[in-house]
Design a protein around this motif. Sequence first.
Motif, PDB file in Angstrom:
ATOM      1  N   LEU A 106       0.436  -0.842   0.081  1.00 45.81           N
ATOM      2  CA  LEU A 106      -0.139  -0.593   0.068  1.00 45.81           C
ATOM      3  C   LEU A 106       0.539   1.254   0.055  1.00 45.81           C
ATOM      4  O   LEU A 106       0.868   2.303  -0.866  1.00 45.81           O
ATOM      5  CB  LEU A 106      -1.004  -0.058   1.345  1.00 45.81           C
ATOM      6  CG  LEU A 106      -2.120   1.111   1.477  1.00 45.81           C
ATOM      7  CD1 LEU A 106      -3.062   1.603   0.236  1.00 45.81           C
ATOM      8  CD2 LEU A 106      -2.694   0.858   2.709  1.00 45.81           C
ATOM      9  N   GLY A 109       3.241   2.184  -3.196  1.00 46.62           N
ATOM     10  CA  GLY A 109       2.561   2.172  -3.958  1.00 46.62           C
ATOM     11  C   GLY A 109       1.912   0.915  -5.179  1.00 46.62           C
ATOM     12  O   GLY A 109       2.216   1.364  -6.489  1.00 46.62           O
ATOM     13  N   GLY A 111      -0.450  -0.165  -5.871  1.00 49.56           N
ATOM     14  CA  GLY A 111      -1.705  -0.250  -7.026  1.00 49.56           C
ATOM     15  C   GLY A 111      -2.632  -1.710  -6.016  1.00 49.56           C
ATOM     16  O   GLY A 111      -1.883  -2.872  -5.548  1.00 49.56           O
ATOM     17  N   ALA A 112      -3.843  -1.490  -6.538  1.00 50.44           N
ATOM     18  CA  ALA A 112      -4.552  -2.211  -5.864  1.00 50.44           C
ATOM     19  C   ALA A 112      -4.646  -4.228  -5.871  1.00 50.44           C
ATOM     20  O   ALA A 112      -4.768  -4.636  -5.025  1.00 50.44           O
ATOM     21  CB  ALA A 112      -6.258  -2.156  -5.844  1.00 50.44           C
ATOM     22  N   LEU A 113      -4.450  -4.086  -6.945  1.00 52.44           N
ATOM     23  CA  LEU A 113      -4.082  -5.555  -7.241  1.00 52.44           C
ATOM     24  C   LEU A 113      -3.281  -6.459  -6.641  1.00 52.44           C
ATOM     25  O   LEU A 113      -2.285  -7.526  -6.680  1.00 52.44           O
ATOM     26  CB  LEU A 113      -3.596  -6.486  -9.125  1.00 52.44           C
ATOM     27  CG  LEU A 113      -4.543  -5.820  -9.751  1.00 52.44           C
ATOM     28  CD1 LEU A 113      -5.059  -5.117 -11.240  1.00 52.44           C
ATOM     29  CD2 LEU A 113      -6.722  -6.716  -9.429  1.00 52.44           C
ATOM     30  N   LEU A 115      -2.205  -5.322  -3.176  1.00 52.01           N
ATOM     31  CA  LEU A 115      -2.470  -5.334  -2.186  1.00 52.01           C
ATOM     32  C   LEU A 115      -2.749  -6.757  -1.379  1.00 52.01           C
ATOM     33  O   LEU A 115      -3.831  -7.417  -0.489  1.00 52.01           O
ATOM     34  CB  LEU A 115      -3.083  -4.957  -1.795  1.00 52.01           C
ATOM     35  CG  LEU A 115      -3.290  -3.194  -1.999  1.00 52.01           C
ATOM     36  CD1 LEU A 115      -4.151  -1.996  -1.240  1.00 52.01           C
ATOM     37  CD2 LEU A 115      -1.878  -2.549  -1.581  1.00 52.01           C
ATOM     38  N   LEU A 199      -9.270  -7.979  -1.221  1.00 52.24           N
ATOM     39  CA  LEU A 199      -9.399  -7.384  -2.672  1.00 52.24           C
ATOM     40  C   LEU A 199      -9.099  -8.562  -3.248  1.00 52.24           C
ATOM     41  O   LEU A 199      -9.161  -8.773  -3.803  1.00 52.24           O
ATOM     42  CB  LEU A 199      -7.826  -7.268  -1.468  1.00 52.24           C
ATOM     43  CG  LEU A 199      -8.070  -5.158  -1.277  1.00 52.24           C
ATOM     44  CD1 LEU A 199      -7.273  -4.921  -0.896  1.00 52.24           C
ATOM     45  CD2 LEU A 199      -9.291  -5.212  -2.498  1.00 52.24           C
ATOM     46  N   GLN A 202     -11.716  -9.704  -5.213  1.00 51.09           N
ATOM     47  CA  GLN A 202     -12.372  -9.310  -5.735  1.00 51.09           C
ATOM     48  C   GLN A 202     -11.293  -8.979  -7.301  1.00 51.09           C
ATOM     49  O   GLN A 202     -11.124  -9.972  -8.517  1.00 51.09           O
ATOM     50  CB  GLN A 202     -11.931  -7.859  -5.559  1.00 51.09           C
ATOM     51  CG  GLN A 202     -12.867  -7.362  -4.496  1.00 51.09           C
ATOM     52  CD  GLN A 202     -12.921  -5.668  -4.533  1.00 51.09           C
ATOM     53  OE1 GLN A 202     -12.546  -5.116  -5.640  1.00 51.09           O
ATOM     54  NE2 GLN A 202     -14.005  -5.292  -3.332  1.00 51.09           N
ATOM     55  N   ALA A 228     -11.093  -0.765 -13.886  1.00 56.36           N
ATOM     56  CA  ALA A 228     -10.788  -1.511 -13.671  1.00 56.36           C
ATOM     57  C   ALA A 228     -10.083  -2.665 -13.788  1.00 56.36           C
ATOM     58  O   ALA A 228      -8.772  -3.165 -13.963  1.00 56.36           O
ATOM     59  CB  ALA A 228     -12.020  -1.940 -12.357  1.00 56.36           C
ATOM     60  N   GLU A 231      -6.424  -2.477 -16.282  1.00 55.60           N
ATOM     61  CA  GLU A 231      -5.884  -2.265 -15.119  1.00 55.60           C
ATOM     62  C   GLU A 231      -4.840  -3.266 -15.141  1.00 55.60           C
ATOM     63  O   GLU A 231      -3.974  -4.092 -14.694  1.00 55.60           O
ATOM     64  CB  GLU A 231      -5.769  -1.106 -13.542  1.00 55.60           C
ATOM     65  CG  GLU A 231      -4.370  -1.072 -12.781  1.00 55.60           C
ATOM     66  CD  GLU A 231      -4.910  -1.279 -11.099  1.00 55.60           C
ATOM     67  OE1 GLU A 231      -5.745  -1.017 -11.289  1.00 55.60           O
ATOM     68  OE2 GLU A 231      -3.849  -1.636 -10.584  1.00 55.60           O
ATOM     69  N   TYR A 248       1.613   1.098 -10.364  1.00 54.65           N
ATOM     70  CA  TYR A 248       0.727   2.080  -9.975  1.00 54.65           C
ATOM     71  C   TYR A 248       0.512   2.680 -11.317  1.00 54.65           C
ATOM     72  O   TYR A 248       0.739   2.951 -12.563  1.00 54.65           O
ATOM     73  CB  TYR A 248       0.159   2.104  -8.938  1.00 54.65           C
ATOM     74  CG  TYR A 248      -1.453   3.844  -9.624  1.00 54.65           C
ATOM     75  CD1 TYR A 248      -2.215   3.165  -9.891  1.00 54.65           C
ATOM     76  CD2 TYR A 248      -0.657   5.076  -9.581  1.00 54.65           C
ATOM     77  CE1 TYR A 248      -2.987   3.692  -9.992  1.00 54.65           C
ATOM     78  CE2 TYR A 248      -1.689   6.007 -10.401  1.00 54.65           C
ATOM     79  CZ  TYR A 248      -3.052   5.424 -10.335  1.00 54.65           C
ATOM     80  OH  TYR A 248      -3.968   6.125 -10.335  1.00 54.65           O
TER      81      TYR A 248
ATOM     82  N   ALA B 191       0.657   6.873  -2.633  1.00 53.82           N
ATOM     83  CA  ALA B 191       0.255   5.767  -2.619  1.00 53.82           C
ATOM     84  C   ALA B 191      -0.971   5.709  -2.753  1.00 53.82           C
ATOM     85  O   ALA B 191      -1.864   4.954  -3.408  1.00 53.82           O
ATOM     86  CB  ALA B 191       1.513   5.039  -2.518  1.00 53.82           C
ATOM     87  N   THR B 195      -4.268   4.323  -4.706  1.00 56.27           N
ATOM     88  CA  THR B 195      -4.949   3.198  -4.132  1.00 56.27           C
ATOM     89  C   THR B 195      -6.491   3.195  -4.317  1.00 56.27           C
ATOM     90  O   THR B 195      -6.632   3.310  -5.031  1.00 56.27           O
ATOM     91  CB  THR B 195      -4.014   2.722  -3.355  1.00 56.27           C
ATOM     92  OG1 THR B 195      -2.927   1.971  -3.016  1.00 56.27           O
ATOM     93  CG2 THR B 195      -4.729   1.230  -2.897  1.00 56.27           C
ATOM     94  N   ILE B 198      -8.034   3.139  -7.455  1.00 53.66           N
ATOM     95  CA  ILE B 198      -8.393   2.522  -8.565  1.00 53.66           C
ATOM     96  C   ILE B 198      -9.361   1.587  -7.427  1.00 53.66           C
ATOM     97  O   ILE B 198     -10.754   1.129  -8.255  1.00 53.66           O
ATOM     98  CB  ILE B 198      -6.499   1.627  -8.208  1.00 53.66           C
ATOM     99  CG1 ILE B 198      -5.742   1.981  -8.689  1.00 53.66           C
ATOM    100  CG2 ILE B 198      -7.068   0.299  -8.515  1.00 53.66           C
ATOM    101  CD1 ILE B 198      -4.108   1.425  -8.952  1.00 53.66           C
ATOM    102  N   LEU B 199      -9.235   1.479  -6.513  1.00 56.87           N
ATOM    103  CA  LEU B 199     -10.469   0.754  -5.743  1.00 56.87           C
ATOM    104  C   LEU B 199     -11.265   1.576  -5.804  1.00 56.87           C
ATOM    105  O   LEU B 199     -12.546   0.294  -6.573  1.00 56.87           O
ATOM    106  CB  LEU B 199      -9.726   0.722  -4.340  1.00 56.87           C
ATOM    107  CG  LEU B 199      -8.677   0.001  -4.009  1.00 56.87           C
ATOM    108  CD1 LEU B 199      -9.002  -0.134  -2.294  1.00 56.87           C
ATOM    109  CD2 LEU B 199      -9.398  -2.006  -4.181  1.00 56.87           C
ATOM    110  N   ALA B 201     -12.764   2.959  -9.257  1.00 62.55           N
ATOM    111  CA  ALA B 201     -12.526   2.024 -10.135  1.00 62.55           C
ATOM    112  C   ALA B 201     -13.288   0.986 -10.036  1.00 62.55           C
ATOM    113  O   ALA B 201     -14.421   0.255 -10.908  1.00 62.55           O
ATOM    114  CB  ALA B 201     -11.429   2.208 -11.361  1.00 62.55           C
ATOM    115  N   GLN B 202     -13.056  -0.453  -9.304  1.00 62.80           N
ATOM    116  CA  GLN B 202     -13.364  -1.580  -8.983  1.00 62.80           C
ATOM    117  C   GLN B 202     -14.360  -1.510  -8.135  1.00 62.80           C
ATOM    118  O   GLN B 202     -15.384  -2.652  -9.092  1.00 62.80           O
ATOM    119  CB  GLN B 202     -11.844  -2.543  -7.854  1.00 62.80           C
ATOM    120  CG  GLN B 202     -10.332  -2.799  -8.865  1.00 62.80           C
ATOM    121  CD  GLN B 202     -10.059  -4.068  -7.940  1.00 62.80           C
ATOM    122  OE1 GLN B 202     -10.632  -4.222  -7.240  1.00 62.80           O
ATOM    123  NE2 GLN B 202      -8.691  -3.909  -8.305  1.00 62.80           N
ATOM    124  N   ALA B 228     -16.236 -12.385  -4.698  1.00 58.57           N
ATOM    125  CA  ALA B 228     -16.543 -10.513  -4.737  1.00 58.57           C
ATOM    126  C   ALA B 228     -17.679 -10.228  -4.790  1.00 58.57           C
ATOM    127  O   ALA B 228     -18.395  -8.708  -3.979  1.00 58.57           O
ATOM    128  CB  ALA B 228     -15.315 -10.386  -5.855  1.00 58.57           C
TER     129      ALA B 228
END
Lengths: 285, 285
Positions: A106, A109, A111-113, A115, A199, A202, A228, A231, A248, B191, B195, B198-199, B201-202, B228
């Motif tokens: 986190l 940076g 990115g969400a994927l 995490l 996550l 997701q 989403a 990415e 990211y 960062a 995040t 992005i989340l 957008a997800q 999810a």
Amino acid sequence: VALLHALVSLGFGSLILCHVDHRLRGRASSGDALFVQRLAGKLGLRCVVFKSEVGKLAAGKKLSLETAARDARFECFASAAQANGCETIFLAHHADDQVETFLFNLFRGAGALGLGGMRTETTREIGGLSLQVVRPLLGVWRAEIDEYIAAHKLKFREDATNAGLGNTRSKMRHQVIPMIEQTLGREVRRAVWKTAEILRAQSDFLQSSIGIPGDELSVPELRALPDALQEVLLREWLKLKAVPDIGYELIQSIRGLLATDSARAKVNLPGGRHVRRRAKKLFVE
Amino acid sequence: VALLHALVSLGFGSLILCHVDHRLRGRASSGDALFVQRLAGKLGLRCVVFKSEVGKLAAGKKLSLETAARDARFECFASAAQANGCETIFLAHHADDQVETFLFNLFRGAGALGLGGMRTETTREIGGLSLQVVRPLLGVWRAEIDEYIAAHKLKFREDATNAGLGNTRSKMRHQVIPMIEQTLGREVRRAVWKTAEILRAQSDFLQSSIGIPGDELSVPELRALPDALQEVLLREWLKLKAVPDIGYELIQSIRGLLATDSARAKVNLPGGRHVRRRAKKLFVE
């Protein structure tokens, strides 16, 4: 040690201990190897010790030490598995590791994927070999493992890099997380652990929505996707191209190539490669 | 103040300042109202001041002070908008607010969908009224706003709850985030902000995948969904039922009702309501 003890107790007889010496820790490191060898002797298990010059590897491939060390470990595991006909690798990551990894990613940076964290069970292709990777302790807290070790009077050895405060992960464990909990007056690890779970679910769903990306990507098709999925698709594609440390910023730069009015047609990748846009396609060269 | 100055500079002439006094801050609070009224006078704008007994509201509806205050603010905004024929509400949340909200929700276990954060533009239904909510400063850092204020020599007034360290959000701003940055020796706000982007957008994509949930949910249909999407659907459903403070634990309890061997058929909700499973349906009663 706790995982090994539990597996042996459960009747897993034909285990092979695998230790990778990253040649980074000086004397502590050979002490680790000796400890693992003695433990294997005591339990009547085979033991394999690898030496891997991670410093040189990282410099040569322009990777972070952490990434180079992880790649090297998995290559050693794969080689030991192949030599001994193993199909499953057990790793001892625990719930605190998961939380530290989440916060580490986190704050850098990723990115969400990045995490979603580690998986209890997954399959990994290493050097043409398909190995099942199992982390039985991923839902078990470090404190619970300590209790298990105490209850069974197990001898253990603290990893030299864990005890020192030399790297970001150690700072996360010994300073950042305790400080957050103290300041907010509440336990936060469980909340972070659960978030990683969600996550991961997701990102599994998002990945199943896109399928496996091809060698080249169509720019108009990418443009038509929701943000989403763009990415996720770009990230999966870069992973297939073996691009390390996908963050990211990199994904956003590549998404910048999709704009109809984008003058840029090239984004640099680590290791001297780049993503190029030509004739409505993205490709790596 | 900076947002107001910028909007006036851009030629937005028919603005109405809306101040909600939560009756929680004692003298500081009436000082805030006075400041807002004088500012409106100076700029030739209309001004509306509401008083809202948030402490009583929170106790009556069994909500957290934070949730009760937010609901009360939006009700006041809606009432001012209706009385004056406004369609758009401008809010001054900035990038640091977004980061603090993300970490606040992460550490209290709000689940991944609580992490997407605030939106630059969104529509909100309040008391039958559909209002456009715009946060033009969501990508602007507090430090940049301070520079703007200094450059234009604007007088401002620090919100009394911001200056004190009385609540979790203040601790996040003044202690937790600076400590993390200091310990890790790096800036982490950007960062975290990314995040959240992005989340969001997800979660937009996930929500578009499920559509709008009905009044009752079919248990077999829920069971057939990926993890999810189960979470997203349950969360959207509870939102439509106006259930406040929807967290991970609640969602997991309700998912527990889906197991074929689940003996439990009821999960408690805040405010004395509950989710019940009967005849292969979930409903709120």
